[in-house]
Design an enzyme around this catalytic site. Structure first.
Site, PDB file in Angstrom:
ATOM      1  N   SER A 187      67.784   1.428 -53.405  1.00 55.69           N
ATOM      2  CA  SER A 187      69.133   1.249 -52.859  1.00 55.69           C
ATOM      3  C   SER A 187      70.167   1.241 -53.978  1.00 55.69           C
ATOM      4  O   SER A 187      71.141   0.501 -53.938  1.00 55.69           O
ATOM      5  CB  SER A 187      69.230  -0.045 -52.038  1.00 55.69           C
ATOM      6  OG  SER A 187      69.084  -1.179 -52.878  1.00 55.69           O
ATOM      7  N   GLY A 188      69.916   2.098 -54.985  1.00 53.86           N
ATOM      8  CA  GLY A 188      70.898   2.272 -56.046  1.00 53.86           C
ATOM      9  C   GLY A 188      72.009   3.189 -55.582  1.00 53.86           C
ATOM     10  O   GLY A 188      72.339   3.239 -54.395  1.00 53.86           O
TER      11      GLY A 188
ATOM     12  N   GLY B 214      70.376   5.850 -53.205  1.00 56.83           N
ATOM     13  CA  GLY B 214      69.810   5.192 -52.033  1.00 56.83           C
ATOM     14  C   GLY B 214      70.871   4.610 -51.117  1.00 56.83           C
ATOM     15  O   GLY B 214      70.781   4.709 -49.883  1.00 56.83           O
ATOM     16  N   SER B 215      71.891   3.989 -51.705  1.00 59.46           N
ATOM     17  CA  SER B 215      72.983   3.423 -50.907  1.00 59.46           C
ATOM     18  C   SER B 215      73.719   4.517 -50.144  1.00 59.46           C
ATOM     19  O   SER B 215      74.083   4.333 -48.972  1.00 59.46           O
ATOM     20  CB  SER B 215      73.967   2.669 -51.809  1.00 59.46           C
ATOM     21  OG  SER B 215      73.336   1.581 -52.447  1.00 59.46           O
TER      22      SER B 215
ATOM     23  N   GLY C 258      71.167  18.279 -57.945  1.00 59.30           N
ATOM     24  CA  GLY C 258      71.909  17.492 -56.961  1.00 59.30           C
ATOM     25  C   GLY C 258      72.114  18.178 -55.628  1.00 59.30           C
ATOM     26  O   GLY C 258      71.164  18.536 -54.928  1.00 59.30           O
TER      27      GLY C 258
ATOM     28  N   ASP D  97      65.440  15.779 -69.353  1.00 57.52           N
ATOM     29  CA  ASP D  97      65.820  15.922 -67.952  1.00 57.52           C
ATOM     30  C   ASP D  97      65.823  17.394 -67.547  1.00 57.52           C
ATOM     31  O   ASP D  97      65.248  17.777 -66.521  1.00 57.52           O
ATOM     32  CB  ASP D  97      67.211  15.314 -67.728  1.00 57.52           C
ATOM     33  CG  ASP D  97      67.739  15.522 -66.330  1.00 57.52           C
ATOM     34  OD1 ASP D  97      67.362  14.754 -65.427  1.00 57.52           O
ATOM     35  OD2 ASP D  97      68.530  16.468 -66.116  1.00 57.52           O
TER      36      ASP D  97
ATOM     37  N   LYS E 191      63.305  19.747 -64.814  1.00 52.54           N
ATOM     38  CA  LYS E 191      63.857  20.621 -63.781  1.00 52.54           C
ATOM     39  C   LYS E 191      63.427  22.064 -63.992  1.00 52.54           C
ATOM     40  O   LYS E 191      63.153  22.789 -63.025  1.00 52.54           O
ATOM     41  CB  LYS E 191      65.381  20.496 -63.779  1.00 52.54           C
ATOM     42  CG  LYS E 191      65.868  19.109 -63.376  1.00 52.54           C
ATOM     43  CD  LYS E 191      67.360  18.928 -63.612  1.00 52.54           C
ATOM     44  CE  LYS E 191      67.818  17.538 -63.224  1.00 52.54           C
ATOM     45  NZ  LYS E 191      69.251  17.296 -63.533  1.00 52.54           N
TER      46      LYS E 191
END
Length: 431
Positions: A16-17, A20-21, A139, A206, A210
């Site tokens: 819920s970061g 997630g939020s 994203g 990162d 990907k």
């Protein structure tokens, strides 16, 4: 009584970061639209969190939060699990437990997919459930599904992308203002584009994860993370950026995956690309992926590569797809590795190079440097020399050559008495 066909599909959310939020909020705010698109309502059955704390920013019943994520994903009746906690563990164990429990999984976990995607795919296939991960790369940009589904009838030849927003912001600022790396990084940190520890971004970790995912999908071949050549941007200087500008080019951190001599080359490194290339105009923290396919030709995917709502958009797209399959008792595409192409070592990669040398300013220097290049079969295309008292700067751009030949040339140059420093070596891509 609710009609069986309209019974809700129960969703367990892990994390819920920021992302997630956003996922939880959009599930609540768009509940009616999502139900219409899926054919059945989506109901949040629980939200797994690491520790209890106030969650006023997540518009759900506080009773849904639990610190026992394993109990949540193995709870009877869970249809779909969304994992946005990141990292390898406990994410891997939770996803595998959810799959074993019969739930389809949507994840944004690029690190786990790059390191152990094969295990997740195998578990999903055995259980007859879906594994979706559009949000793991770039994203909100829909790039994985086109590679996985839309282009499955074509032959992808090359994927070239800017897939890390932090490094793109830094390089964009260096290009626009003439700032050095450290100064641009400080600005990225102040604006929230860079983490307190930016290593994963600026050292290319990162982007490499990907790149491994993109290459695996594009070429129907398992590409392990350790097979991806990786270089970051910490050594890129204002002088490199200025030299690129003088050549009509810009510096970008690129993820490149391409078919080469019956194999696959996958690499991440800074490169100079023509200012006219579509990727050259991708600024700020935006991402873009350029695909070249045999029949479709050149395709460009562009958008925000990070952030709560953009990433949540990709997660919800996957969630709707997995939910539709669940409601229709079907499944989406699994792993495609039929090609099983070898992954070529970086030394075999052929490209051009920009090399900057600090040398003695005296007769015979250029001839000695040229001899070193020629001795390793590296042909020089252009040379620019600037003198400063007893010192000179030689900037050379080569014709195409294998990376191994260039590396051997640079090693020999470093040992020459006339060469005070090899201050920059950067690849030149395109045009």
């Amino acid at each position: 009584m609710v009609e069986p066909a309209k019974e809700p599909l129960r969703v367990a959310l892990l994390g819920s970061g920021v992302v997630g939020s956003s996922v939880a909020r959009l599930l609540v705010e768009s509940a009616d639209d999502l139900a219409a698109r899926v054919g059945r309502p989506l109901e949040i059955a629980g939200i797994g969190v690491r520790r209890e704390r106030s969650r006023a920013d997540v518009p759900v019943d506080p009773a849904l939060f639990t610190t026992d994520a394993m109990e949540l994903v193995t709870r009877p009746g869970i249809d779909l699990v969304v994992e946005v906690i990141g990292g390898i563990e406990p994410a891997r164990s939770l996803i595998l437990a959810a799959i074993k429990n019969g739930a389809s999984v949507v994840t944004a976990n690029k690190a786990l997919l790059a390191e152990d995607g094969a295990t997740l795919y195998a578990a999903a296939e055995e259980a007859g459930v879906d594994l979706y991960y559009e949000a793991a790369v770039a994203g909100a940009i829909p790039i994985l599904r086109p590679l996985r589904e839309s282009l499955v009838g074509d032959r992808v030849q090359r994927v070239l992308g800017i897939v890390n927003g932090t490094t793109n912001f830094i390089l964009s600022r260096m290009t626009e203002s003439g700032a050095g790396f450290a100064e641009a990084l400080d600005e990225a940190t102040a604006l929230g584009y860079a983490e307190a520890d930016p290593t994963a971004d600026v050292e290319g970790f990162d982007a490499a994860a990907k790149a491994a995912i993109l290459a695996s999908l594009a070429f129907h071949t398992r590409v392990p993370l350790d097979a991806v050549h990786r270089e970051g941007i910490t050594e890129v200087t204002a002088a490199d950026v200025a030299s690129a500008r003088a050549m009509g080019r810009v510096v970008k951190l690129l993820a490149i995956a391409e078919l080469v001599d019956g194999g696959v080359s996958v690499r991440v490194h800074p490169a100079m690309i023509p200012a006219t290339h579509p990727l050259a105009g991708v600024g700020d923290a935006f991402n873009a992926v350029f695909v070249q396919a045999e029949a479709a030709g050149e395709l460009m995917f562009y958008g925000r590569g990070a952030g709560g709502d953009p990433t949540a958009s990709a997660v919800l797209g996957d969630l709707v797809a997995a939910a539709r399959n669940r409601a229709g008792e079907s499944s989406g595409p699994g792993e495609s590795t039929y090609a099983s192409l070898p992954v070529r070592p970086m030394g075999d990669t052929v490209t051009r190079y920009h090399v900057s040398l600090d040398v003695d300013d005296r007769p015979g220097v250029l001839a000695a440097v040229a001899q070193s290049f020629a001795g390793h079969g590296v042909s020089i295309q252009t040379v620019r020399q600037e003198g400063h008292a007893d010192d000179a700067v030689l900037v050379l751009v080569t014709h195409t050559a294998p990376d191994a030949a260039l590396a051997a040339t640079v090693e020999e140059l470093r040992a020459l008495e006339i060469v005070r420093d090899v201050s920059s070596v950067m690849r030149v891509e395109g045009g």
